[in-house]
Structures are given as structure tokens and as C-alpha cells.
Design an enzyme around this catalytic site. Structure first.
Site, short mmCIF file in Angstrom:
data_model
loop_
_atom_site.label_atom_id
_atom_site.label_comp_id
_atom_site.label_asym_id
_atom_site.label_seq_id
_atom_site.Cartn_x
_atom_site.Cartn_y
_atom_site.Cartn_z
N ARG A 62 0.83 -1.22 0.00
CA ARG A 62 0.00 0.00 0.00
C ARG A 62 0.85 1.27 0.00
O ARG A 62 0.51 2.27 0.63
CB ARG A 62 -0.98 0.04 1.18
N SER A 66 -11.44 -2.10 2.96
CA SER A 66 -10.83 -2.32 4.28
C SER A 66 -10.54 -0.97 4.91
O SER A 66 -9.83 -0.16 4.32
CB SER A 66 -9.53 -3.10 4.15
N GLU A 120 -6.51 2.72 6.56
CA GLU A 120 -6.12 2.63 5.15
C GLU A 120 -6.89 3.70 4.37
O GLU A 120 -6.40 4.28 3.42
CB GLU A 120 -6.43 1.23 4.60
C1 LIG Z 1 -15.68 -2.77 -1.88
C2 LIG Z 1 -14.24 -2.37 -1.90
C3 LIG Z 1 -13.25 -3.34 -1.98
C4 LIG Z 1 -11.90 -2.97 -2.00
N1 LIG Z 1 -10.96 -3.96 -2.11
C5 LIG Z 1 -9.66 -3.61 -2.15
C6 LIG Z 1 -8.64 -4.64 -2.29
O1 LIG Z 1 -8.93 -5.82 -2.38
N2 LIG Z 1 -7.35 -4.21 -2.33
C7 LIG Z 1 -6.99 -2.91 -2.25
O2 LIG Z 1 -5.78 -2.60 -2.32
N3 LIG Z 1 -7.91 -1.94 -2.12
C8 LIG Z 1 -9.23 -2.25 -2.07
N4 LIG Z 1 -10.16 -1.27 -1.93
C9 LIG Z 1 -9.75 0.14 -1.75
C10 LIG Z 1 -9.57 0.94 -3.05
O3 LIG Z 1 -10.34 0.41 -4.10
C11 LIG Z 1 -8.10 1.02 -3.48
O4 LIG Z 1 -7.31 1.63 -2.49
C12 LIG Z 1 -7.89 1.78 -4.80
O5 LIG Z 1 -6.53 1.68 -5.16
C13 LIG Z 1 -8.31 3.24 -4.77
O6 LIG Z 1 -8.39 3.67 -6.12
P1 LIG Z 1 -9.30 4.91 -6.55
O7 LIG Z 1 -9.16 5.11 -8.00
O8 LIG Z 1 -10.67 4.74 -6.03
O9 LIG Z 1 -8.55 6.08 -5.78
P2 LIG Z 1 -9.21 7.24 -4.90
O10 LIG Z 1 -9.93 6.64 -3.74
O11 LIG Z 1 -9.95 8.18 -5.75
O12 LIG Z 1 -7.90 7.94 -4.36
C14 LIG Z 1 -7.04 7.23 -3.48
C15 LIG Z 1 -5.66 7.92 -3.50
O13 LIG Z 1 -5.10 7.75 -4.79
C16 LIG Z 1 -4.75 9.02 -5.32
N5 LIG Z 1 -4.94 8.98 -6.78
C17 LIG Z 1 -6.08 8.71 -7.46
N6 LIG Z 1 -5.84 8.80 -8.79
C18 LIG Z 1 -4.54 9.12 -8.93
C19 LIG Z 1 -3.70 9.38 -10.05
N7 LIG Z 1 -4.16 9.33 -11.32
N8 LIG Z 1 -2.39 9.67 -9.82
C20 LIG Z 1 -1.91 9.74 -8.56
N9 LIG Z 1 -2.66 9.54 -7.46
C21 LIG Z 1 -3.96 9.23 -7.65
C22 LIG Z 1 -5.68 10.01 -4.65
O14 LIG Z 1 -5.13 11.32 -4.66
C23 LIG Z 1 -5.77 9.43 -3.25
O15 LIG Z 1 -4.67 9.83 -2.48
C24 LIG Z 1 -11.52 -1.60 -1.93
C25 LIG Z 1 -12.52 -0.61 -1.85
C26 LIG Z 1 -13.86 -0.99 -1.85
C27 LIG Z 1 -14.92 0.08 -1.78
#
Ligand SMILES: Cc1cc2nc3c(=O)[nH]c(=O)nc-3n(C[C@H](O)[C@H](O)[C@H](O)COP(=O)(O)OP(=O)(O)OC[C@H]3O[C@@H](n4cnc5c(N)ncnc54)[C@H](O)[C@@H]3O)c2cc1C
Length: 319
Positions: free
Chosen positions: A192, A242, A312
Site C-alpha cells: 500500500r 478495508s 487505510e
Molecule cells: C468494496 C471495496 C473493496 C476494496 N478492495 C480492495 C482490495 O482488495 N485491495 C486494495 O488494495 N484496495 C481495495 N479497496 C480500496 C480501493 O479500491 C483502493 O485503495 C484503490 O486503489 C483506490 O483507487 P481509486 O481510484 O478509487 O482512488 P481514490 O480513492 O480516488 O484515491 C485514493 C488515493 O489515490 C490518489 N490517486 C487517485 N488517482 C490518482 C492518479 N491518477 N495519480 C496519482 N494519485 C492518484 C488520490 O489522490 C488518493 O490519495 C476496496 C474498496 C472498496 C470500496
């Protein structure tokens, strides 16, 4: 130090010119852009449709000294009830091209990992199966090195094209940024974490290197991973996945369950009955509810087991 007051008309005009006026919204509720369905209004949300527009928008904010935050699918965010002061650059479905080239897939930052995995399956390319249920954009997945089932984004990532913020100037504003391609070996991706996170790089595009596979077997595996998620996780409820990172030597969900917190709630925020590692929004929860529940869980687990749970979920904006 540069004092940020509000987004001036001049900066709004420059942002409109950078991304197109149709791609700019004022006082946009962030609850519409987070999987928690929580979050007050952002002053300005811009939704660029190509990499050049992303760079122009980020440069406008840098030069003006305006606070800026990039949001992907909002699946790892708890946005405060009073929203976000400054500019949100939303990289999602308007910036989501996916192209298959031999065993490589190039995807814009706003493409969903889910769609990249489907494109891979169609092209009979293997490697993304364990990750496809993560509701991340490509940019968000690279930022966090998102992972599941002993696999992570870094395993299949070849390189990333990213915006590198310019240096901070003496008045607190920034110089224009630059665009560079980084090999995965340069990105220090761990559990992470990544250099993208540490240095505030903004992912514009990622290239995944996959292995030839059998399309039917790839889909069978994808379905199997999805079934395992559905069995264990409260996917029918709004959440940000999580809530806590895995503490060394423990599982957060088990600690929370053993602390007797299954179903514990503050307002409409609840420790999921199905998986104690998830805080869910049972309908109309505020960020303050979720925040208070997170702190309650941390206090109880610390008091009962001496383990520090680190969230997280990223808490951003004004609470
Ligand atoms: C039901 C559910 C299940 C999940 N399961 C998992 C799992 O199995 N494993 C896991 O790791 N995570 C999981 N997650 C958490 C989440 O999906 C991840 O952390 C994911 O990587 C976040 O991506 P996002 O595009 O939604 O980012 P956002 O939530 O929009 O942003 C998260 C961070 O990433 C940064 N960011 C976004 N886009 C960019 C970009 N283009 N460049 C640089 N930084 C950027 C943002 O500034 C922020 O700091 C889950 C979430 C949910 C709701």
C-alpha cells in the site's frame, strides 16, 4: 508562505480554458464521487478528458498556489462533511482509454482496473485476475499499489507516465510540472505504498505487461475471485473497502471482531456484520459518524490488544 484564500475568477477562467468549460463544476458534492457516498462539496471539480488537459489543469493550480487533489474512483476516501477547499481533478470515465498492444495494455489513469481486466480477458492475457474486483482506477491502483489475494498492481505494472510537480517557489506557489515515464523498478512499490504516493506524482497513463493465457480459463479465475469477495465482503453496502491497514502479525478484521465490535455503530456508520474490517454506510452516514467510529475502533483495539490500527482509508477535506 503563499496564503490560499479562494479560487479566484482568474484561476477559474484558466481552469475552464485548460479543460473546457463543460468539464468544470463548482460546489460539486463529493458524495457523488466516493464509494462511501459521503462528502461535502468541493469548491471546484475539473474532469479533464486527455493527458494534456490534466497537465494544463495541474499547472494552472501550481502557478496560482491553489490546493489541488486528484481523485479517481473515490474508493479509498472519506471526504469531510464540509467538503474540499480548492480544486479536485477527477480522473475517471472521461479519461479512460484502454489499448491492447500484443501482451501489453496501456490504460489512461481514469480507466477502471475492472475494465482493464476485462480487456485483458478478451485479448486472452493473464495477470490481472486477482485484482479485477478492486474498484480502483488505474491511477488510484498505482498510487496505493492496490492488491488482493497475494497479488498487487506492481506485479503486472511495466511503467507509468506521470506528471511530476514542479519545485515549490519562495512565495509558496509552484513552478510548472513536467511529464516523465517511470519503469516500475523506479517506483518503490511496497505494501500500500509507492513513490507515486510519497512524491505526489500524478499518474496519467500506465502500461501493464501480461502473459498470454486461455481466455476461458482467465474468466473462470476472475469469476472465482469475485465469488470469494462476494462471500466475505459487504459489497451490497457503501464503503471504502478495508478501513484499516493490516497490522504486522495480525488481521484487522479479526482484532475488531475479537474486541466485540461487530455491528458497532455511530450514527449510520457501522462496523460491518459480514466483515469487521469494513466500516459501512448503512444510509445517510456522515463523515463525522465514520470518523468517530474509526477512532472508537482504534481505541478499543489498542486498549484490549495493544495493537495500533492505522487507517487505510484516506481522510481528506474539512470535517
Ligand atoms: C468494496 C471495496 C473493496 C476494496 N478492495 C480492495 C482490495 O482488495 N485491495 C486494495 O488494495 N484496495 C481495495 N479497496 C480500496 C480501493 O479500491 C483502493 O485503495 C484503490 O486503489 C483506490 O483507487 P481509486 O481510484 O478509487 O482512488 P481514490 O480513492 O480516488 O484515491 C485514493 C488515493 O489515490 C490518489 N490517486 C487517485 N488517482 C490518482 C492518479 N491518477 N495519480 C496519482 N494519485 C492518484 C488520490 O489522490 C488518493 O490519495 C476496496 C474498496 C472498496 C470500496
Amino acid at each position: 508562505m503563499h496564503e490560499y484564500d479562494r479560487i479566484s475568477d482568474e484561476v477559474l477562467c484558466a481552469l475552464g480554458a485548460a479543460v473546457g468549460d463543460d468539464n468544470l463544476q463548482l460546489f460539486e458534492p463529493m458524495s457523488q464521487h466516493t464509494t462511501f457516498q459521503i462528502g461535502g462539496p468541493a469548491d471546484v471539480v475539473v474532469t479533464p478528458t486527455d493527458a494534456d488537459a490534466v497537465v494544463r489543469a495541474l499547472d494552472v493550480c501550481a502557478i496560482a498556489g491553489a490546493p489541488v487533489m486528484v481523485v479517481g474512483n473515490g474508493s479509498d476516501l472519506l471526504v469531510g462533511d464540509r467538503g474540499i477547499r480548492g480544486v479536485v481533478v477527477l480522473l475517471r470515465d472521461r479519461f479512460a482509454d484502454i489499448a491492447v498492444d500484443g501482451t501489453r495494455i496501456r490504460a489512461a489513469a481514469g480507466a477502471l482496473l475492472h475494465d482493464v481486466a476485462l480487456a485483458a480477458a478478451d485479448a486472452e492475457l493473464s495477470g490481472l485476475e486477482p485484482l479485477w474486483g478492486i474498484p480502483a482506477t488505474v491511477g488510484g491502483a498505482c498510487h496505493m499499489n492496490a492488491g488482493a489475494y497475494d497479488a498487487c498492481t506492481a506485479d503486472v505494472l511495466e511503467s507509468v507516465r506521470a506528471y511530476v510537480p514542479g519545485p515549490v517557489l519562495s512565495d509558496g506557489t509552484r513552478a510548472r510540472g513536467s511529464v516523465r515515464t517511470f519503469a516500475v523498478s523506479e517506483l518503490a512499490m511496497g505494501y500500500r505504498k509507492s513513490r507515486i504516493h510519497d512524491e505526489g506524482l500524478i499518474v496519467l497513463e500506465a502500461t501493464f505487461a501480461l502473459a498470454p493465457g486461455n481466455g476461458r480459463m482467465i474468466r473462470v479465475e476472475m469469476d472465482d475471485y469475485q465469488r470469494r469477495r462476494e462471500e466475505k465482503q459487504p459489497l451490497d453496502m457503501a464503503s471504502a473497502g478495508s478501513t484499516f491497514k493490516r497490522p504486522e502479525g495480525y488481521f484487522a478484521g479479526k482484532l475488531i471482531m475479537d474486541a466485540g465490535l461487530r455491528g458497532a455503530s455511530v450514527g449510520a456508520a457501522q462496523v460491518s456484520e459480514k466483515h469487521c474490517g469494513f466500516v459501512v454506510n448503512t444510509g445517510g452516514a456522515t463523515a463525522a459518524d465514520v470518523n468517530a467510529l474509526i477512532e472508537h475502533v482504534r481505541d478499543e483495539v489498542r486498549a484490549q490488544f495493544g495493537v495500533e490500527l492505522e487507517p487505510e482509508v484516506k481522510r481528506i477535506g474539512e470535517f
